[in-house]
Design a protein around this motif. Structure first.
Motif, PDB file in Angstrom:
ATOM      1  N   LEU A   1       1.238   6.176  -6.902  1.00  0.00           N
ATOM      2  CA  LEU A   1       0.250   6.493  -7.664  1.00  0.00           C
ATOM      3  C   LEU A   1       0.230   7.931  -7.601  1.00  0.00           C
ATOM      4  O   LEU A   1      -1.030   8.829  -8.488  1.00  0.00           O
ATOM      5  N   ALA A   2       0.217   8.941  -6.280  1.00  0.00           N
ATOM      6  CA  ALA A   2       0.160   9.730  -5.942  1.00  0.00           C
ATOM      7  C   ALA A   2       1.122  11.058  -7.058  1.00  0.00           C
ATOM      8  O   ALA A   2       0.549  11.727  -6.934  1.00  0.00           O
TER       9      ALA A   2
ATOM     10  N   TYR B   1       2.503   9.998  -9.999  1.00  0.00           N
ATOM     11  CA  TYR B   1       2.545   9.723 -11.607  1.00  0.00           C
ATOM     12  C   TYR B   1       1.409   9.935 -11.749  1.00  0.00           C
ATOM     13  O   TYR B   1       0.932   9.175 -12.674  1.00  0.00           O
ATOM     14  N   GLY B   2       0.234   9.171 -11.003  1.00  0.00           N
ATOM     15  CA  GLY B   2      -0.950   8.470 -11.496  1.00  0.00           C
ATOM     16  C   GLY B   2      -2.184   9.860 -12.634  1.00  0.00           C
ATOM     17  O   GLY B   2      -2.561   9.649 -12.970  1.00  0.00           O
ATOM     18  N   PRO B   3      -1.803  10.449 -11.968  1.00  0.00           N
ATOM     19  CA  PRO B   3      -2.897  11.789 -12.068  1.00  0.00           C
ATOM     20  C   PRO B   3      -1.677  12.371 -13.711  1.00  0.00           C
ATOM     21  O   PRO B   3      -2.809  12.227 -14.692  1.00  0.00           O
ATOM     22  N   LEU B   4      -0.262  12.136 -13.729  1.00  0.00           N
ATOM     23  CA  LEU B   4      -0.076  12.643 -14.919  1.00  0.00           C
ATOM     24  C   LEU B   4       0.146  11.086 -15.552  1.00  0.00           C
ATOM     25  O   LEU B   4      -0.485  11.562 -16.439  1.00  0.00           O
ATOM     26  N   TRP B   5       0.348  10.109 -15.743  1.00  0.00           N
ATOM     27  CA  TRP B   5      -0.756   9.120 -16.904  1.00  0.00           C
ATOM     28  C   TRP B   5      -2.000   9.601 -17.018  1.00  0.00           C
ATOM     29  O   TRP B   5      -2.281   9.186 -18.321  1.00  0.00           O
ATOM     30  N   LEU B   6      -2.766   9.768 -16.400  1.00  0.00           N
ATOM     31  CA  LEU B   6      -4.497  10.218 -16.537  1.00  0.00           C
ATOM     32  C   LEU B   6      -4.205  11.400 -17.216  1.00  0.00           C
ATOM     33  O   LEU B   6      -5.722  12.493 -17.367  1.00  0.00           O
TER      34      LEU B   6
ATOM     35  N   SER C   1       0.735  -1.262  -0.562  1.00  0.00           N
ATOM     36  CA  SER C   1      -0.230  -0.252   0.311  1.00  0.00           C
ATOM     37  C   SER C   1       0.918   1.363  -0.148  1.00  0.00           C
ATOM     38  O   SER C   1       0.415   1.763  -0.399  1.00  0.00           O
ATOM     39  N   ALA C   2       1.920   1.218   1.264  1.00  0.00           N
ATOM     40  CA  ALA C   2       2.432   2.390   1.360  1.00  0.00           C
ATOM     41  C   ALA C   2       3.296   2.824  -0.157  1.00  0.00           C
ATOM     42  O   ALA C   2       3.379   4.025  -1.180  1.00  0.00           O
ATOM     43  N   VAL C   3       4.192   1.726  -0.498  1.00  0.00           N
ATOM     44  CA  VAL C   3       5.383   1.822  -1.876  1.00  0.00           C
ATOM     45  C   VAL C   3       4.336   2.013  -3.031  1.00  0.00           C
ATOM     46  O   VAL C   3       4.238   3.425  -4.203  1.00  0.00           O
TER      47      VAL C   3
ATOM     48  N   ASN D   1      -1.512  18.237 -11.788  1.00  0.00           N
ATOM     49  CA  ASN D   1      -1.388  18.207  -9.961  1.00  0.00           C
ATOM     50  C   ASN D   1      -1.536  16.445  -9.877  1.00  0.00           C
ATOM     51  O   ASN D   1      -1.789  15.995 -10.106  1.00  0.00           O
ATOM     52  N   ALA D   2      -0.113  16.339  -8.559  1.00  0.00           N
ATOM     53  CA  ALA D   2      -0.083  15.024  -7.962  1.00  0.00           C
ATOM     54  C   ALA D   2      -0.814  15.460  -6.560  1.00  0.00           C
ATOM     55  O   ALA D   2      -1.762  16.475  -6.466  1.00  0.00           O
ATOM     56  N   VAL D   3      -0.836  14.120  -6.313  1.00  0.00           N
ATOM     57  CA  VAL D   3      -2.348  13.670  -5.077  1.00  0.00           C
ATOM     58  C   VAL D   3      -1.831  13.689  -3.755  1.00  0.00           C
ATOM     59  O   VAL D   3      -0.466  13.751  -3.794  1.00  0.00           O
ATOM     60  N   SER D   4      -2.523  14.041  -2.343  1.00  0.00           N
ATOM     61  CA  SER D   4      -1.923  13.150  -1.868  1.00  0.00           C
ATOM     62  C   SER D   4      -1.679  11.805  -1.529  1.00  0.00           C
ATOM     63  O   SER D   4      -2.157  10.519  -1.246  1.00  0.00           O
ATOM     64  N   ALA D   5       0.236  12.169  -1.388  1.00  0.00           N
ATOM     65  CA  ALA D   5       0.643  10.223  -0.974  1.00  0.00           C
ATOM     66  C   ALA D   5      -0.361  10.337   0.080  1.00  0.00           C
ATOM     67  O   ALA D   5      -0.554   8.843  -0.430  1.00  0.00           O
ATOM     68  N   ALA D   6      -0.349  10.172   1.419  1.00  0.00           N
ATOM     69  CA  ALA D   6      -1.200   9.717   2.452  1.00  0.00           C
ATOM     70  C   ALA D   6      -2.147   9.106   1.870  1.00  0.00           C
ATOM     71  O   ALA D   6      -3.011   8.345   2.551  1.00  0.00           O
ATOM     72  N   GLY D   7      -2.917   9.795   1.274  1.00  0.00           N
ATOM     73  CA  GLY D   7      -4.514   9.712   0.765  1.00  0.00           C
ATOM     74  C   GLY D   7      -4.538   9.123  -0.604  1.00  0.00           C
ATOM     75  O   GLY D   7      -5.294   7.830   0.002  1.00  0.00           O
ATOM     76  N   MET D   8      -3.443   9.121  -1.222  1.00  0.00           N
ATOM     77  CA  MET D   8      -3.204   7.651  -2.188  1.00  0.00           C
ATOM     78  C   MET D   8      -3.521   5.828  -1.606  1.00  0.00           C
ATOM     79  O   MET D   8      -4.007   5.750  -2.248  1.00  0.00           O
ATOM     80  N   ILE D   9      -2.212   6.593  -0.344  1.00  0.00           N
ATOM     81  CA  ILE D   9      -2.136   5.300   0.341  1.00  0.00           C
ATOM     82  C   ILE D   9      -3.017   4.851   0.971  1.00  0.00           C
ATOM     83  O   ILE D   9      -3.268   3.318   1.225  1.00  0.00           O
TER      84      ILE D   9
END
Length: 308
Positions: free
Chosen positions: A261-262, A264-269, A254-256, A273-281
């Motif tokens: 994804l926090a 690079y995920g938004p960039l792939w889509l 989950s952490a990795v 802008n990136a999103v919160s790492a803790a929220g994505m974890i």
């Protein structure tokens, strides 16, 4: 590429992994004792304690934060007992009212306080500041052997590393006691084990893990990591030992994945802008639990107790 990863991503990812594992280990026993919401309660209670500790000391340090969280826990216990006795309502309702009220009070204190000089505000209390915990002195992998570079590591990393190591060691040392008291409290009492002290110790360890992780990752990931990896692990096996290993694996995964994804995920889509790492974890840990609910070999025995 390697130098950029070490400088900007290595330490936040390690902090996320250590925080997740430190919360998941006691979470296994809380899940099996049907006390999973204690992790949620702890994350709510520590916020006002930490804020008050900061307002009194003016610094975000481990000892004042821990003392503040401990004081808030005592206040919570007193309030719960008072509401139960004076209002004559059931314990669950008293706990719900107390924890949400304390958390809301902590948020109000944050909004009304001058916390501009430190990473302590409503946003960081909920989502943490994981992305900002970079290692600026790092120049590459060789910095792992450079004393000067190591001195510039974010202080959150050694703090959560010590707490995670302590949680692992305590779990190993008290493994037999935890296992017996979790599965058969009556038998544990017959053996002369201090069942009440074991339960309190488990809650204290969970509280220390929550406080250590709070500054870096906020309350959202703390709640998720106490519940999601152990619950998903429970659906993968019916034995305690493998369940703990599964929970650690899910916590690390989950952490990795969440951190990657926090960023690079938004960039792939196509987003900018990136999103919160803790929220994505926390989101990834929830998705892992959902997959375990659908595909886990023991998904048909969700309410059943695991074996020792």
């Amino acid at each position: 590429m390697g130098a950029e990863f070490v400088m900007f991503s290595l330490t936040p990812m390690l902090i996320g992994i250590l925080a997740s594992v430190a919360c998941a280990l006691p979470g296994n026993f809380l899940i099996l004792r049907r006390q999973a919401l204690i992790g949620d309660a702890i994350s709510h209670v520590v916020l006002p304690g930490i804020v008050v500790a900061f307002l009194l000391t003016g610094v975000v340090a481990a000892l004042p934060m821990l003392l503040g969280a401990a004081g808030a826990a005592v206040v919570a216990v007193v309030l719960i007992e008072a509401i139960k006795r004076l209002g004559k309502i059931e314990p669950g309702a008293a706990m719900g009212v107390t924890f949400t009220t304390l958390f809301a009070g902590g948020v109000l204190l944050l909004e009304q306080s001058d916390t501009s000089s430190v990473h302590l505000d409503v946003e960081h209390a909920l989502m943490g500041n994981l992305e900002s915990l970079v290692w600026l002195r790092a120049t590459g992998w060789e910095s792992l052997l450079d004393p000067h570079a190591l001195a510039g590591l974010p202080e959150e990393l050694p703090r959560i590393a010590v707490v995670c190591l302590a949680v692992v060691l305590l779990t190993l040392v008290f493994w037999r006691w935890l296992k017996i008291s979790t599965f058969d409290e009556g038998f544990a009492q017959a053996l002369g084990l201090p069942v009440t002290a074991i339960g309190m110790g488990l809650v204290i360890v969970a509280a220390v893990a929550a406080v250590a992780a709070f500054d870096a990752v906020g309350s959202i990931i703390v709640i998720a990591m106490f519940i999601c990896p152990p619950a998903a692990a429970r659906l993968m096996t019916n034995r305690l030992g493998p369940q703990v290993w599964w929970s650690v694996l899910f916590a690390v995964l989950s952490a990795v994945l969440g951190y990657v994804l926090a960023g690079y995920g938004p960039l792939w889509l196509g987003a900018s802008n990136a999103v919160s790492a803790a929220g994505m974890i926390a989101t990834v840990s929830g998705l892992i639990l959902a997959l375990a609910c659908v595909f886990g070999p023991h998904r048909s025995r969700v309410g059943a107790r695991a074996e020792a």
